[in-house]
Design a protein around this motif. Structure first.
Motif, PDB file in Angstrom:
ATOM      1  N   VAL A 195       3.633 -63.293   4.436  1.00  0.00           N
ATOM      2  CA  VAL A 195       3.889 -63.913   5.744  1.00  0.00           C
ATOM      3  C   VAL A 195       4.281 -62.847   6.762  1.00  0.00           C
ATOM      4  CG1 VAL A 195       5.424 -65.478   7.000  1.00  0.00           C
ATOM      5  CG2 VAL A 195       4.501 -66.151   4.787  1.00  0.00           C
ATOM      6  N   LEU A 196       5.148 -61.921   6.356  1.00  0.00           N
ATOM      7  CA  LEU A 196       5.588 -60.863   7.268  1.00  0.00           C
ATOM      8  C   LEU A 196       4.416 -59.978   7.686  1.00  0.00           C
ATOM      9  CD1 LEU A 196       8.945 -59.919   5.543  1.00  0.00           C
ATOM     10  CD2 LEU A 196       8.699 -60.964   7.782  1.00  0.00           C
ATOM     11  N   ASP A 197       3.559 -59.625   6.725  1.00  0.00           N
ATOM     12  CA  ASP A 197       2.410 -58.779   7.054  1.00  0.00           C
ATOM     13  C   ASP A 197       1.448 -59.480   8.013  1.00  0.00           C
ATOM     14  OD1 ASP A 197       3.309 -56.632   5.569  1.00  0.00           O
ATOM     15  OD2 ASP A 197       2.248 -57.248   3.748  1.00  0.00           O
ATOM     16  N   LYS A 198       1.267 -60.782   7.831  1.00  0.00           N
ATOM     17  CA  LYS A 198       0.397 -61.529   8.739  1.00  0.00           C
ATOM     18  C   LYS A 198       0.983 -61.549  10.148  1.00  0.00           C
ATOM     19  CE  LYS A 198      -1.789 -64.560   5.392  1.00  0.00           C
ATOM     20  NZ  LYS A 198      -1.852 -65.918   4.841  1.00  0.00           N
ATOM     21  N   ALA A 199       2.309 -61.651  10.239  1.00  0.00           N
ATOM     22  CA  ALA A 199       2.954 -61.658  11.559  1.00  0.00           C
ATOM     23  C   ALA A 199       2.746 -60.327  12.270  1.00  0.00           C
ATOM     24  CB  ALA A 199       4.441 -61.960  11.419  1.00  0.00           C
ATOM     25  N   VAL A 200       2.708 -59.235  11.495  1.00  0.00           N
ATOM     26  CA  VAL A 200       2.458 -57.920  12.099  1.00  0.00           C
ATOM     27  C   VAL A 200       1.031 -57.864  12.633  1.00  0.00           C
ATOM     28  CG1 VAL A 200       2.167 -55.466  11.608  1.00  0.00           C
ATOM     29  CG2 VAL A 200       4.144 -56.665  10.737  1.00  0.00           C
ATOM     30  N   VAL A 201       0.078 -58.328  11.824  1.00  0.00           N
ATOM     31  CA  VAL A 201      -1.328 -58.291  12.230  1.00  0.00           C
ATOM     32  C   VAL A 201      -1.537 -59.105  13.505  1.00  0.00           C
ATOM     33  CG1 VAL A 201      -3.641 -59.064  11.564  1.00  0.00           C
ATOM     34  CG2 VAL A 201      -2.216 -57.856   9.926  1.00  0.00           C
ATOM     35  N   LYS A 202      -0.816 -60.209  13.631  1.00  0.00           N
ATOM     36  CA  LYS A 202      -0.965 -61.073  14.786  1.00  0.00           C
ATOM     37  C   LYS A 202      -0.166 -60.563  15.995  1.00  0.00           C
ATOM     38  CE  LYS A 202      -1.917 -64.948  11.796  1.00  0.00           C
ATOM     39  NZ  LYS A 202      -3.339 -65.023  12.129  1.00  0.00           N
ATOM     40  N   GLY A 203       0.606 -59.498  15.811  1.00  0.00           N
ATOM     41  CA  GLY A 203       1.323 -58.899  16.929  1.00  0.00           C
ATOM     42  C   GLY A 203       2.593 -59.623  17.303  1.00  0.00           C
ATOM     43  N   VAL A 204       3.125 -60.421  16.394  1.00  0.00           N
ATOM     44  CA  VAL A 204       4.326 -61.200  16.701  1.00  0.00           C
ATOM     45  C   VAL A 204       5.582 -60.381  16.419  1.00  0.00           C
ATOM     46  CG1 VAL A 204       5.623 -63.267  16.095  1.00  0.00           C
ATOM     47  CG2 VAL A 204       3.149 -63.368  16.268  1.00  0.00           C
ATOM     48  N   VAL A 205       5.567 -59.614  15.322  1.00  0.00           N
ATOM     49  CA  VAL A 205       6.720 -58.826  14.908  1.00  0.00           C
ATOM     50  C   VAL A 205       6.282 -57.364  14.799  1.00  0.00           C
ATOM     51  CG1 VAL A 205       8.515 -58.583  13.150  1.00  0.00           C
ATOM     52  CG2 VAL A 205       7.508 -60.813  13.578  1.00  0.00           C
ATOM     53  N   HIS A 206       7.161 -56.443  15.153  1.00  0.00           N
ATOM     54  CA  HIS A 206       6.839 -55.016  15.076  1.00  0.00           C
ATOM     55  C   HIS A 206       6.763 -54.571  13.624  1.00  0.00           C
ATOM     56  CE1 HIS A 206       7.171 -50.665  15.736  1.00  0.00           C
ATOM     57  NE2 HIS A 206       6.695 -50.935  16.947  1.00  0.00           N
ATOM     58  N   ARG A 207       5.873 -53.632  13.345  1.00  0.00           N
ATOM     59  CA  ARG A 207       5.657 -53.206  11.958  1.00  0.00           C
ATOM     60  C   ARG A 207       6.876 -52.538  11.338  1.00  0.00           C
ATOM     61  NH1 ARG A 207       4.066 -47.661  12.111  1.00  0.00           N
ATOM     62  NH2 ARG A 207       3.717 -47.042  14.257  1.00  0.00           N
ATOM     63  N   ASN A 208       7.664 -51.846  12.143  1.00  0.00           N
ATOM     64  CA  ASN A 208       8.862 -51.200  11.600  1.00  0.00           C
ATOM     65  C   ASN A 208       9.915 -52.240  11.211  1.00  0.00           C
ATOM     66  OD1 ASN A 208       7.593 -48.823  12.107  1.00  0.00           O
ATOM     67  ND2 ASN A 208       8.948 -48.155  13.766  1.00  0.00           N
ATOM     68  N   THR A 209       9.986 -53.323  11.956  1.00  0.00           N
ATOM     69  CA  THR A 209      10.911 -54.409  11.625  1.00  0.00           C
ATOM     70  C   THR A 209      10.535 -55.010  10.285  1.00  0.00           C
ATOM     71  OG1 THR A 209      11.150 -54.904  13.970  1.00  0.00           O
ATOM     72  CG2 THR A 209      11.849 -56.604  12.423  1.00  0.00           C
ATOM     73  N   VAL A 210       9.243 -55.234  10.081  1.00  0.00           N
ATOM     74  CA  VAL A 210       8.773 -55.803   8.819  1.00  0.00           C
ATOM     75  C   VAL A 210       9.011 -54.825   7.676  1.00  0.00           C
ATOM     76  CG1 VAL A 210       6.706 -56.538   7.573  1.00  0.00           C
ATOM     77  CG2 VAL A 210       7.145 -57.378   9.872  1.00  0.00           C
ATOM     78  N   ALA A 211       8.776 -53.548   7.926  1.00  0.00           N
ATOM     79  CA  ALA A 211       9.003 -52.540   6.886  1.00  0.00           C
ATOM     80  C   ALA A 211      10.472 -52.539   6.469  1.00  0.00           C
ATOM     81  CB  ALA A 211       8.595 -51.160   7.391  1.00  0.00           C
ATOM     82  N   ARG A 212      11.364 -52.682   7.432  1.00  0.00           N
ATOM     83  CA  ARG A 212      12.798 -52.709   7.139  1.00  0.00           C
ATOM     84  C   ARG A 212      13.160 -53.929   6.310  1.00  0.00           C
ATOM     85  NH1 ARG A 212      14.441 -52.710  12.089  1.00  0.00           N
ATOM     86  NH2 ARG A 212      14.944 -54.905  12.227  1.00  0.00           N
ATOM     87  N   ARG A 213      12.606 -55.087   6.675  1.00  0.00           N
ATOM     88  CA  ARG A 213      12.915 -56.313   5.935  1.00  0.00           C
ATOM     89  C   ARG A 213      12.354 -56.265   4.523  1.00  0.00           C
ATOM     90  NH1 ARG A 213      11.900 -60.638  10.804  1.00  0.00           N
ATOM     91  NH2 ARG A 213      13.691 -59.990  12.023  1.00  0.00           N
ATOM     92  N   LYS A 214      11.143 -55.736   4.364  1.00  0.00           N
ATOM     93  CA  LYS A 214      10.538 -55.643   3.033  1.00  0.00           C
ATOM     94  C   LYS A 214      11.328 -54.671   2.161  1.00  0.00           C
ATOM     95  CE  LYS A 214       5.994 -55.160   3.078  1.00  0.00           C
ATOM     96  NZ  LYS A 214       4.627 -54.836   3.558  1.00  0.00           N
TER      97      LYS A 214
END
Length: 88
Positions: free
Chosen positions: A57-76
């Motif tokens: 879900v987080l990766d899809k949000a990055v692809v769609k431009g909703v969440v920044h990739r560094n934010t997702v990397a931090r959460r993962k």
């Protein structure tokens, strides 16, 4: 209220994007919450499954431009650390 036609369009587009972004951000938060519940219950197998779901879900949000990739990397990374601590 906007007077120009292009400004009126921007208001509509901004509202549409706000709803779209809110949907994805909520979906991300819920996925992470479900993962954290699994960690709290100390169920490693369920936590691993929920972590995979949350990462998707987080990766899809990055692809769609909703969440920044560094934010997702931090959460993962945080989720991976919790799994590691649970497994140990």
């Amino acid at each position: 209220m906007p007077n120009k036609k292009s400004a009126k369009k921007r208001v509509l587009v901004a509202e549409r994007n706000r709803i779209y972004n809110r949907f994805w951000k909520t979906r991300c938060k819920n996925a992470v919450k479900k993962f954290l519940e699994a960690v709290e219950s100390k169920d490693v197998e369920l936590a691993n499954k929920r972590m995979n779901d949350a990462q998707g879900v987080l990766d899809k949000a990055v692809v769609k431009g909703v969440v920044h990739r560094n934010t997702v990397a931090r959460r993962k990374s945080s989720m991976a650390a919790k799994i590691k601590a649970l497994s140990a």
